[in-house]
Design an enzyme around this catalytic site. Structure first.
Site, PDB file in Angstrom:
ATOM      1  N   CYS A 114      -6.926  12.022   0.288  1.00 47.66           N
ATOM      2  CA  CYS A 114      -5.643  11.794  -0.342  1.00 47.66           C
ATOM      3  C   CYS A 114      -5.116  12.908  -0.900  1.00 47.66           C
ATOM      4  O   CYS A 114      -4.049  13.470  -0.946  1.00 47.66           O
ATOM      5  CB  CYS A 114      -5.569  10.512  -1.133  1.00 47.66           C
ATOM      6  SG  CYS A 114      -5.453   9.129  -0.620  1.00 47.66           S
ATOM      7  N   HIS A 251       1.216  12.257  -5.291  1.00 48.97           N
ATOM      8  CA  HIS A 251       0.651  11.083  -4.264  1.00 48.97           C
ATOM      9  C   HIS A 251       1.220   9.914  -4.242  1.00 48.97           C
ATOM     10  O   HIS A 251       1.018   9.190  -5.565  1.00 48.97           O
ATOM     11  CB  HIS A 251      -0.734  11.403  -4.173  1.00 48.97           C
ATOM     12  CG  HIS A 251      -1.642  10.629  -3.493  1.00 48.97           C
ATOM     13  ND1 HIS A 251      -1.114  10.179  -2.093  1.00 48.97           N
ATOM     14  CD2 HIS A 251      -2.598   9.531  -3.602  1.00 48.97           C
ATOM     15  CE1 HIS A 251      -2.009   9.284  -1.429  1.00 48.97           C
ATOM     16  NE2 HIS A 251      -3.113   9.033  -2.484  1.00 48.97           N
ATOM     17  N   ASN A 281       0.494   4.182   0.916  1.00 55.58           N
ATOM     18  CA  ASN A 281      -0.283   5.181   0.916  1.00 55.58           C
ATOM     19  C   ASN A 281      -0.524   5.888   2.152  1.00 55.58           C
ATOM     20  O   ASN A 281      -1.584   5.279   2.905  1.00 55.58           O
ATOM     21  CB  ASN A 281      -1.814   4.711   0.031  1.00 55.58           C
ATOM     22  CG  ASN A 281      -2.528   5.731  -0.300  1.00 55.58           C
ATOM     23  OD1 ASN A 281      -2.227   7.120   0.205  1.00 55.58           O
ATOM     24  ND2 ASN A 281      -3.446   5.688  -1.189  1.00 55.58           N
TER      25      ASN A 281
END
Length: 324
Positions: A114, A251, A281
Site C-alpha cells: 500500500c 492512502h 482500499n
C-alpha cells in the site's frame, strides 16, 4: 536553481463493475452497516474476468498523458507500483510501455504494497534530480480482488481494484518550499512486523499465488502512529508545518485511520481528500486515484501544498510533500 519533479498531468481508471456492500451479505456474515461503521467503505470496483493490472494501468496512464498534453514518446521512464502483477515477470511497467507504444526509455516495478506509490514517487524524484530522466510516468495499479480470502469477512470487504497515474517533469525551481513539485520525502520499513499483513503464497515459498492475511487491530495501531509521524517528518524537512498544508491525500485504507491521522496532525477533515467510500482500499493505486479524483472535483489546484502518506505490508510506510 534546484531541479524539481513537477506534476504535469494526472489520471485514473476504475473497472466498470461496482460492488456495493450489500453484495457481500449473501456470501458471508456481514452487513452494509457493519462494513460502513468499521471502514467507511460503501462500494468498490472489481476488475472483469481477463482484465489485468496492466490493463488498468494503461488506461490510467493514457488519462494522465492526455491531462499533461503529452504522448508516450515524451516519456523517459515508467515507475509502476503494484503487489498484484500480471505475471511473476516481466514487470507490469514494461507491459504498459508496450501498450502505450513507447519504444525508448525504460520501465520497472516497485513493490511496497500500500505504500508502493510513495516509494515509486521517491524513485521517480531521484531519477529526475540526478538527470537520469526528464519526464517520468508514475503509476499505481492493483487487482486485489484476485488475492482475497472470500470467507474472511474482516478483509475481503475492504479492498478494490483500480489504477492512478501522474506525469512528473523536471523543472527548475528556486530551491525554496514555494517551488512547485516534490519538496521532501520520508521512507521507512520494519520487517519485524511482516506477519501482521502479508499474502501467504509466493514463487519461492510454496509456488502459489496465495491470499491476503491481516491482523486488522495491529495494522490499525501501527498505521495512525506511523502515518502522522512520517508526515510531520517530511513537512519538517521541507521547512513547513501542518498549518501550511492545503490538502492531505492519504492512502485510502480505512476512514477511521484517515480521521485518526488527520487528528494527530492537527488538520481538519475539511482539508483531507477522501475517496475510500467509493473505491475501498486499492493499495498502491489509492493515492494517485485520490489525487486524480481530487483534481476532477476541483479540490486540488495549482500551487496547493499536498501531503501524501501511506503504510502497507512489510511494514513499509512513508510520505511525500509536494506543491501541485
Amino acid at each position: 536553481m534546484t531541479l524539481r519533479a513537477v506534476v504535469r498531468g494526472v489520471g485514473h481508471y476504475l473497472p466498470e463493475r461496482i460492488v456495493p456492500n450489500a453484495e457481500f451479505e449473501d456470501r458471508i456474515d456481514t452487513s452494509d452497516e457493519w462494513i460502513r461503521t468499521r471502514s467507511g467503505i460503501e462500494r468498490r470496483h472489481f476488475a472483469a474476468e481477463g482484465e489485468t493490472t496492466s490493463d488498468l494501468a494503461t488506461h490510467a496512464a493514457r488519462a494522465a498523458l492526455a491531462d499533461a498534453g503529452m504522448d508516450a514518446t515524451d516519456i523517459d521512464a515508467i515507475v509502476l507500483a503494484t503487489s498484484t502483477p500480471d505475471f511473476t515477470f516481466p514487470a507490469v511497467a514494461t507491459i504498459v510501455q508496450g501498450n502505450l507504444g513507447m519504444t525508448s526509455g525504460f520501465g520497472f516495478d516497485v513493490q511496497a504494497v500500500c505504500a508502493g506509490f510513495v516509494f515509486a514517487l521517491a524513485n521517480a524524484n531521484a531519477m529526475i534530480q540526478t538527470g537520469q530522466a526528464r519526464r517520468v510516468l508514475v503509476i499505481g495499479s492493483e487487482t486485489f480482488s484476485r488475492i482475497m480470502e472470500w470467507s474472511d469477512r474482516s478483509t475481503c470487504v475492504l479492498f478494490g481494484d483500480g489504477a492512478g497515474a501522474l506525469v512528473l517533469e523536471a523543472q527548475e525551481g528556486q530551491g525554496t518550499n514555494r517551488d512547485r513539485g516534490i519538496l521532501s520525502l520520508d521512507l521507512h520499513s520494519d520487517g519485524r512486523h511482516r506477519d501482521i499483513l502479508y499474502v501467504d503464497g509466493g514463487v519461492s515459498s510454496n509456488q502459489s499465488t496465495g491470499v491476503l492475511r491481516m491482523q486488522g487491530k495491529e495494522v490499525f495501531r501501527h498505521a495512525i502512529e506511523k502515518l502522522a509521524q512520517t508526515a510531520h517528518t517530511a513537512l519538517d524537512r521541507a521547512g513547513l508545518t501542518p498549518e501550511d498544508v492545503t490538502w492531505i491525500v492519504p492512502h485510502q485504507a480505512n476512514l477511521r485511520i484517515i480521521k485518526g491521522t488527520a487528528q494527530r496532525m492537527g488538520v481538519g477533515m475539511d482539508r483531507v481528500v477522501v475517496t475510500v467510500q467509493d473505491h475501498g482500499n486499492t493499495s498502491a493505486a489509492s493515492i494517485p486515484l485520490a489525487l486524480s479524483v481530487g483534481k476532477a472535483r476541483g479540490q486540488i489546484k495549482e500551487g496547493d501544498l499536498i501531503v501524501t502518506e501511506a503504510i502497507g505490508g512489510g511494514l513499509a510506510w512513508g510520505s511525500v510533500v509536494l506543491r501541485w
